[in-house]
Write an enzyme that holds these catalytic residues in place. Structure first.
Site, PDB file in Angstrom:
ATOM      1  N   ASN A  97      38.020  40.248  48.223  1.00  0.00           N
ATOM      2  CA  ASN A  97      38.895  41.305  47.731  1.00  0.00           C
ATOM      3  C   ASN A  97      39.137  42.368  48.806  1.00  0.00           C
ATOM      4  O   ASN A  97      38.271  42.631  49.637  1.00  0.00           O
ATOM      5  CB  ASN A  97      38.328  41.944  46.456  1.00  0.00           C
ATOM      6  N   GLU A 169      48.337  34.114  50.857  1.00  0.00           N
ATOM      7  CA  GLU A 169      48.579  33.357  49.620  1.00  0.00           C
ATOM      8  C   GLU A 169      49.673  34.043  48.800  1.00  0.00           C
ATOM      9  O   GLU A 169      49.645  35.247  48.618  1.00  0.00           O
ATOM     10  CB  GLU A 169      47.265  33.271  48.817  1.00  0.00           C
ATOM     11  N   LYS A 224      53.407  39.044  54.262  1.00  0.00           N
ATOM     12  CA  LYS A 224      52.753  39.062  52.941  1.00  0.00           C
ATOM     13  C   LYS A 224      52.922  40.432  52.283  1.00  0.00           C
ATOM     14  O   LYS A 224      53.321  40.535  51.122  1.00  0.00           O
ATOM     15  CB  LYS A 224      51.264  38.708  53.097  1.00  0.00           C
ATOM     16  N   PHE A 276      55.178  47.244  36.774  1.00  0.00           N
ATOM     17  CA  PHE A 276      54.372  46.128  37.268  1.00  0.00           C
ATOM     18  C   PHE A 276      52.891  46.489  37.260  1.00  0.00           C
ATOM     19  O   PHE A 276      52.504  47.608  37.527  1.00  0.00           O
ATOM     20  CB  PHE A 276      54.818  45.695  38.668  1.00  0.00           C
ATOM     21  N   CYS A 280      47.627  43.438  42.935  1.00  0.00           N
ATOM     22  CA  CYS A 280      48.110  43.509  44.318  1.00  0.00           C
ATOM     23  C   CYS A 280      49.312  44.395  44.613  1.00  0.00           C
ATOM     24  O   CYS A 280      49.335  45.044  45.655  1.00  0.00           O
ATOM     25  CB  CYS A 280      48.373  42.100  44.814  1.00  0.00           C
ATOM     26  N   LYS A 283      48.400  48.109  45.358  1.00  0.00           N
ATOM     27  CA  LYS A 283      47.531  48.300  46.526  1.00  0.00           C
ATOM     28  C   LYS A 283      48.240  47.866  47.814  1.00  0.00           C
ATOM     29  O   LYS A 283      48.083  48.511  48.844  1.00  0.00           O
ATOM     30  CB  LYS A 283      46.190  47.583  46.329  1.00  0.00           C
ATOM     31  N   PHE A 342      48.021  42.055  32.216  1.00  0.00           N
ATOM     32  CA  PHE A 342      49.131  42.680  32.956  1.00  0.00           C
ATOM     33  C   PHE A 342      50.409  41.849  32.879  1.00  0.00           C
ATOM     34  O   PHE A 342      51.494  42.326  33.179  1.00  0.00           O
ATOM     35  CB  PHE A 342      48.736  42.994  34.406  1.00  0.00           C
ATOM     36  N   LYS A 343      50.277  40.588  32.461  1.00  0.00           N
ATOM     37  CA  LYS A 343      51.437  39.722  32.196  1.00  0.00           C
ATOM     38  C   LYS A 343      50.923  38.592  31.318  1.00  0.00           C
ATOM     39  O   LYS A 343      49.699  38.440  31.180  1.00  0.00           O
ATOM     40  CB  LYS A 343      52.033  39.192  33.502  1.00  0.00           C
TER      41      LYS A 343
HETATM   42  P1  NAD Z   1      38.768  38.726  43.426  1.00  0.00           P
HETATM   43  O1  NAD Z   1      38.213  40.098  43.297  1.00  0.00           O
HETATM   44  O2  NAD Z   1      39.130  37.962  42.196  1.00  0.00           O
HETATM   45  O3  NAD Z   1      37.751  37.804  44.258  1.00  0.00           O
HETATM   46  C1  NAD Z   1      37.150  38.211  45.445  1.00  0.00           C
HETATM   47  C2  NAD Z   1      35.740  37.603  45.488  1.00  0.00           C
HETATM   48  O4  NAD Z   1      35.180  37.864  46.766  1.00  0.00           O
HETATM   49  C3  NAD Z   1      34.775  38.188  44.464  1.00  0.00           C
HETATM   50  O5  NAD Z   1      34.269  37.167  43.633  1.00  0.00           O
HETATM   51  C4  NAD Z   1      33.668  38.847  45.323  1.00  0.00           C
HETATM   52  O6  NAD Z   1      32.377  38.726  44.753  1.00  0.00           O
HETATM   53  C5  NAD Z   1      33.771  38.033  46.596  1.00  0.00           C
HETATM   54  N1  NAD Z   1      33.219  38.707  47.775  1.00  0.00           N
HETATM   55  C6  NAD Z   1      33.418  39.973  48.213  1.00  0.00           C
HETATM   56  N2  NAD Z   1      32.749  40.186  49.349  1.00  0.00           N
HETATM   57  C7  NAD Z   1      32.095  39.039  49.651  1.00  0.00           C
HETATM   58  C8  NAD Z   1      31.254  38.638  50.710  1.00  0.00           C
HETATM   59  N3  NAD Z   1      30.954  39.461  51.711  1.00  0.00           N
HETATM   60  N4  NAD Z   1      30.743  37.392  50.701  1.00  0.00           N
HETATM   61  C9  NAD Z   1      31.050  36.527  49.695  1.00  0.00           C
HETATM   62  N5  NAD Z   1      31.861  36.841  48.662  1.00  0.00           N
HETATM   63  C10 NAD Z   1      32.385  38.087  48.642  1.00  0.00           C
HETATM   64  O7  NAD Z   1      40.023  38.860  44.383  1.00  0.00           O
HETATM   65  P2  NAD Z   1      41.336  37.919  44.399  1.00  0.00           P
HETATM   66  O8  NAD Z   1      42.265  38.319  43.310  1.00  0.00           O
HETATM   67  O9  NAD Z   1      40.923  36.503  44.513  1.00  0.00           O
HETATM   68  O10 NAD Z   1      42.018  38.415  45.751  1.00  0.00           O
HETATM   69  C11 NAD Z   1      41.480  38.063  47.009  1.00  0.00           C
HETATM   70  C12 NAD Z   1      42.496  38.412  48.074  1.00  0.00           C
HETATM   71  O11 NAD Z   1      43.688  37.642  47.884  1.00  0.00           O
HETATM   72  C13 NAD Z   1      42.953  39.875  48.073  1.00  0.00           C
HETATM   73  O12 NAD Z   1      43.165  40.297  49.398  1.00  0.00           O
HETATM   74  C14 NAD Z   1      44.273  39.836  47.345  1.00  0.00           C
HETATM   75  O13 NAD Z   1      45.135  40.883  47.750  1.00  0.00           O
HETATM   76  C15 NAD Z   1      44.837  38.502  47.761  1.00  0.00           C
HETATM   77  N6  NAD Z   1      45.761  37.871  46.804  1.00  0.00           N
HETATM   78  C16 NAD Z   1      45.496  37.918  45.475  1.00  0.00           C
HETATM   79  C17 NAD Z   1      46.365  37.264  44.578  1.00  0.00           C
HETATM   80  C18 NAD Z   1      46.110  37.280  43.090  1.00  0.00           C
HETATM   81  O14 NAD Z   1      46.969  36.803  42.364  1.00  0.00           O
HETATM   82  N7  NAD Z   1      44.999  37.766  42.588  1.00  0.00           N
HETATM   83  C19 NAD Z   1      47.451  36.555  45.071  1.00  0.00           C
HETATM   84  C20 NAD Z   1      47.673  36.512  46.436  1.00  0.00           C
HETATM   85  C21 NAD Z   1      46.805  37.180  47.299  1.00  0.00           C
HETATM   86  C1  UGA Z   2      52.400  38.829  42.615  1.00  0.00           C
HETATM   87  C2  UGA Z   2      53.432  38.017  43.402  1.00  0.00           C
HETATM   88  O1  UGA Z   2      54.405  37.503  42.493  1.00  0.00           O
HETATM   89  C3  UGA Z   2      52.761  36.846  44.142  1.00  0.00           C
HETATM   90  O2  UGA Z   2      53.716  36.197  44.961  1.00  0.00           O
HETATM   91  C4  UGA Z   2      51.644  37.416  45.030  1.00  0.00           C
HETATM   92  O3  UGA Z   2      50.959  36.360  45.677  1.00  0.00           O
HETATM   93  C5  UGA Z   2      50.669  38.186  44.184  1.00  0.00           C
HETATM   94  O4  UGA Z   2      51.374  39.258  43.496  1.00  0.00           O
HETATM   95  C6  UGA Z   2      49.589  38.860  44.971  1.00  0.00           C
HETATM   96  O5  UGA Z   2      49.713  39.070  46.161  1.00  0.00           O
HETATM   97  O6  UGA Z   2      48.608  39.211  44.311  1.00  0.00           O
HETATM   98  P1  UGA Z   2      51.180  38.554  40.272  1.00  0.00           P
HETATM   99  O7  UGA Z   2      50.823  39.992  40.467  1.00  0.00           O
HETATM  100  O8  UGA Z   2      50.127  37.606  39.914  1.00  0.00           O
HETATM  101  O9  UGA Z   2      51.860  37.984  41.612  1.00  0.00           O
HETATM  102  O10 UGA Z   2      52.286  38.435  39.134  1.00  0.00           O
HETATM  103  P2  UGA Z   2      53.867  38.719  39.070  1.00  0.00           P
HETATM  104  O11 UGA Z   2      54.476  37.604  38.330  1.00  0.00           O
HETATM  105  O12 UGA Z   2      54.430  39.036  40.389  1.00  0.00           O
HETATM  106  O13 UGA Z   2      53.924  39.992  38.144  1.00  0.00           O
HETATM  107  C7  UGA Z   2      53.466  41.253  38.586  1.00  0.00           C
HETATM  108  C8  UGA Z   2      53.842  42.305  37.573  1.00  0.00           C
HETATM  109  O14 UGA Z   2      55.246  42.511  37.555  1.00  0.00           O
HETATM  110  C9  UGA Z   2      53.456  41.956  36.135  1.00  0.00           C
HETATM  111  O15 UGA Z   2      52.958  43.098  35.499  1.00  0.00           O
HETATM  112  C10 UGA Z   2      54.761  41.501  35.527  1.00  0.00           C
HETATM  113  O16 UGA Z   2      54.812  41.673  34.128  1.00  0.00           O
HETATM  114  C11 UGA Z   2      55.741  42.402  36.235  1.00  0.00           C
HETATM  115  N1  UGA Z   2      57.110  41.855  36.277  1.00  0.00           N
HETATM  116  C12 UGA Z   2      57.366  40.703  36.958  1.00  0.00           C
HETATM  117  C13 UGA Z   2      58.130  42.551  35.656  1.00  0.00           C
HETATM  118  O17 UGA Z   2      57.915  43.615  35.044  1.00  0.00           O
HETATM  119  N2  UGA Z   2      59.399  42.038  35.725  1.00  0.00           N
HETATM  120  C14 UGA Z   2      59.689  40.898  36.395  1.00  0.00           C
HETATM  121  O18 UGA Z   2      60.879  40.499  36.417  1.00  0.00           O
HETATM  122  C15 UGA Z   2      58.637  40.209  37.021  1.00  0.00           C
END
Ligand code: NAD
Ligand code: UGA
Length: 477
Positions: A97, A169, A224, A276, A280, A283, A342-343
C-alpha cells in the site's frame, strides 16, 4: 541474461492486498509453468487467502474464488515467509500500500513510501543472483530512482544484481478478474531491454502483443497517476453538471448520454453519483498535486485539486439536500443507508461516499439503519468509529439513540419505519427489490434519495414516497 530469460521459474509478490492477490492469481492461472508466491506481513490476511472456505478470501471479486481453487497450492502459494520468497525468486513484484502521508513534510498529499522502502531494503538484503524488481504499486514519479539507490547499497554476497521495472496496475475493483484477463493495455517501463522482455514474456501468455506498451520508467510511473486523474476528472465534471441540471430543468442522464455519444469523448466514466470513492483516486490526485507544487507548477496543481474539491462538494451537497427535504431537521429521525461499498461488486469501503455522508448525518443526530449486501459489519464499525453501534434493534423501536447506527442484511428490516432511504451504492439488489412493499412501511411523509439513479423514476412515482434523484431537474418536490 538470455539464459536468465529462459530459466525464470519462481516469482513473488510482496503485498497480498486487492492488487497483489488477484494479479498473482491471474498470472498463476495463465502461466502454469511459473511458481508464484504471494507474501505479506499480515498473518491474518494470509490465513484468509489460505482459507478452505473460499467465501472467506480477503478480497471479493467475481471469478476470483474459481481461480484460487484451480491454482492454490499447485503453482500459487500464500505465506508470511517473505525472506524465503525473496531469496528464491528471480522476479519480485512490490504491491504494498502507498497511502497518503499523515504527518510531516507533504502531510495530507504526498505518498507515504515507508512500506515500499521497507520491502526494498528486505529485497536488497535477502535476494540472491540477478533479480528483477517490479513496481506494481502506484508510485510517485521517479520512485524507481529511490528503489535503485537502496538496492545498490546491498552487500556483495551471492553476486547480487538488480534491475527495476515499472508495471502499474490498472484493474478496477469489482471487475478485477476481467480487467486482468483482458486488459486494455499492459504498461512496462524500464531501461534494461532484457528485463523488459522477461516480464513481457509472462504477459504474452494471455495478453496480445499489441496491448503491451513499453516506455521509460518515468513515463510509466506518471501514466498511472495521470490515468487515475483523468478518470476522476470525468466524474467530477459530470457531477458538477448534475448540480447544474437540478437548477436548470435538465436531466444529467440525458446530458451524459448525449455527451458520451461523441466518439472523441466516449460514454464511460460519465455516470453522476455521490462522488468517487475507492482507495486510489483521491490519494493519487493528491500525490499529483503535491508533485506539481514541488516542481513549481502551481497552476497545474490547482487544476487537479479542483477535481477533489468538486468531489467533496458533491457529498456535502447531497447531505444538505437530505436535511433540507426532511424539514431542516434530522435529529432523532431514522434514515436507511442503502449501500456502504464505494461501488457495487466489491466489499471495499475505502473512501466510500457512504462514509462521509453517513458521518455528516450522524453528526446531525440522525439514527442510521445501514444495509449492504457485501460489506461486513466489522468494517462499518471501523469506518464509523466514534459513533455508537446499536446491536439490539428492538431498543430502537422504543427510543431512538441519536447519532448512532445499526446494521441489517435484510433490506426490508433496514427500511422499516424510516423517514428516508438514501441509496449510495448502485447494487442490483436495490433495482430489483419490491419498492411497493417497502413503501408500505415507511414513516410518512417519506423520502427516497437516489444518488446513483438506480430506480426508474416513472415506476416509483406510483408509490407512496417522495423521490429525489441526483441530477434530475424535472422533479417537482
Ligand atoms: P492493500 O492495502 O489492499 O494491500 C497492501 C498489502 O501490503 C497489505 O496486505 C499489507 O499488509 C502489505 N504490506 C505492507 N507493507 C508490507 C511489507 N513491508 N512487507 C510485506 N507486506 C506488506 O493495497 P492494494 O489496494 O492492493 O494497493 C496496493 C497498491 O496498488 C497501491 O499502491 C495502490 O495505489 C495500487 N493499486 C490499487 C488498486 C486497487 O484497486 N485497489 C488498483 C491499481 C493499483
Ligand atoms: C480505479 C480505476 O478505474 C482503475 O483503472 C485503477 O487501477 C484503480 O482506480 C486504482 O488505481 O486503484 P476503482 O477505484 O477500483 O478503479 O473503481 P472505479 O470503477 O474507477 O470507480 C471509482 C469510483 O468512481 C467509484 O466510487 C465509482 O462509483 C465512481 N464512478 C465511476 C462514478 O461515480 N461514475 C462513473 O462513471 C464511474
Amino acid at each position: 541474461m538470455k539464459n536468465f530469460q529462459n530459466t525464470i521459474k519462481k516469482i513473488c509478490c510482496i503485498g497480498a492486498g486487492y492488487v497483489g492477490g488477484p494479479t498473482m492469481a491471474v498470472i498463476a492461472l495463465n502461466c502454469p509453468e511459473l511458481e508464484v508466491h504471494v507474501v505479506d506481513i499480515s498473518e491474518e490476511r494470509i490465513n484468509k487467502w489460505n482459507s478452505k472456505d473460499l467465501t472467506k478470501l480477503p478480497v471479493y471479486e467475481k471469478g476470483l474464488d474459481k481461480i484460487i481453487e484451480k491454482t492454490r497450492d499447485i503453482n500459487l502459494f500464500f505465506s508470511t515467509n517473505i525472506d524465503l520468497a525473496i531469496e528464491e525468486s528471480q522476479m519480485i513484484f512490490i504491491s504494498v500500500n502507498t497511502p497518503v502521508k499523515q504527518s510531516g513534510i507533504g502531510a495530507g498529499q504526498m505518498s507515504d513510501l515507508r512500506y515500499v522502502e521497507s520491502c526494498t531494503r528486505r529485497i536488497s538484503d535477502k535476494a540472491k543472483g540477478h533479480t528483477i524488481v517490479v513496481e506494481k504499486s502506484t508510485l510517485p514519479v521517479r520512485t524507481a530512482e529511490t528503489i535503485k539507490s537502496i538496492l545498490s547499497c546491498t552487500n556483495n554476497e551471492y553476486e547480487k544484481t538488480f534491475s527495476v521495472l515499472s508495471n502499474p496496475e490498472f484493474l478496477a475493483e469489482g471487475t478485477a478478474i476481467n480487467d486482468l484477463q483482458n486488459p486494455d493495455r499492459v504498461l512496462i517501463g524500464g531501461e534494461d531491454p532484457d528485463s523488459i522482455s522477461v516480464l513481457e514474456k509472462i504477459y504474452l501468455n494471455w495478453v496480445p502483443n499489441h496491448k503491451i506498451i513499453k516506455t521509460s520508467l518515468w513515463s510509466s510511473e506518471l501514466s498511472k497517476l495521470a490515468s487515475n486523474a483523468f478518470l476522476a476528472q470525468r466524474i467530477s465534471s459530470i457531477n458538477s453538471i448534475s448540480a447544474f441540471c437540478e437548477v436548470s430543468g435538465a436531466d444529467v442522464n440525458e446530458v451524459s448520454q448525449a455527451i458520451g455519444k461523441d466518439q472523441r469523448i466516449g460514454p464511460q466514466f460519465l455516470k453522476s453519483g455521490p462522488g468517487f470513492g475507492g482507495s486510489c483516486f483521491k490519494k493519487d490526485i493528491l500525490n499529483l498535486v503535491y508533485l506539481c507544487n514541488y516542481f513549481g507548477l502551481k497552476e497545474v496543481g490547482d487544476y487537479w485539486q479542483g477535481v477533489i474539491n468538486i468531489n467533496e462538494w458533491q457529498q456535502d451537497r447531497i447531505y444538505k439536500i437530505i436535511v433540507d427535504k426532511l424539514f431542516g431537521n434530522i435529529t432523532g429521525k431514522k434514515i436507511a443507508i442503502c449501500g456502504f461499498a464505494f461501488k457495487s461488486g466489491t466489499n471495499d469501503t475505502r473512501e466510500s461516499p457512504a462514509i462521509s455522508v453517513s458521518k455528516k448525518l450522524l453528526s446531525e443526530g440522525a439514527f442510521l439503519k445501514i444495509h449492504d449486501p457485501k460489506v461486513k459489519i466489522s468494517q462499518i464499525k471501523k469506518d464509523l468509529v466514534g459513533h455508537s453501534f446499536i446491536e439490539d434493534s428492538s431498543i430502537i423501536d422504543k427510543s431512538i439513540v441519536q447519532g448512532s447506527w445499526t446494521f441489517s442484511d435484510d433490506i426490508f428490516t433496514t427500511t422499516q419505519d424510516v423517514d428516508a432511504i438514501v441509496i449510495l451504492t448502485e447494487w442490483d439488489d436495490y433495482k430489483n427489490v419490491d419498492w411497493e412493499r417497502i413503501s408500505f412501511h415507511l414513516r410518512q411523509p417519506a423520502w427516497i434519495f437516489d444518488t446513483r439513479g438506480v430506480l426508474d423514476s416513472s415506476i416509483v412515482k406510483k408509490y407512496d414516497f417522495n423521490y429525489w434523484k441526483l441530477g434530475d431537474g424535472n422533479q417537482k418536490n
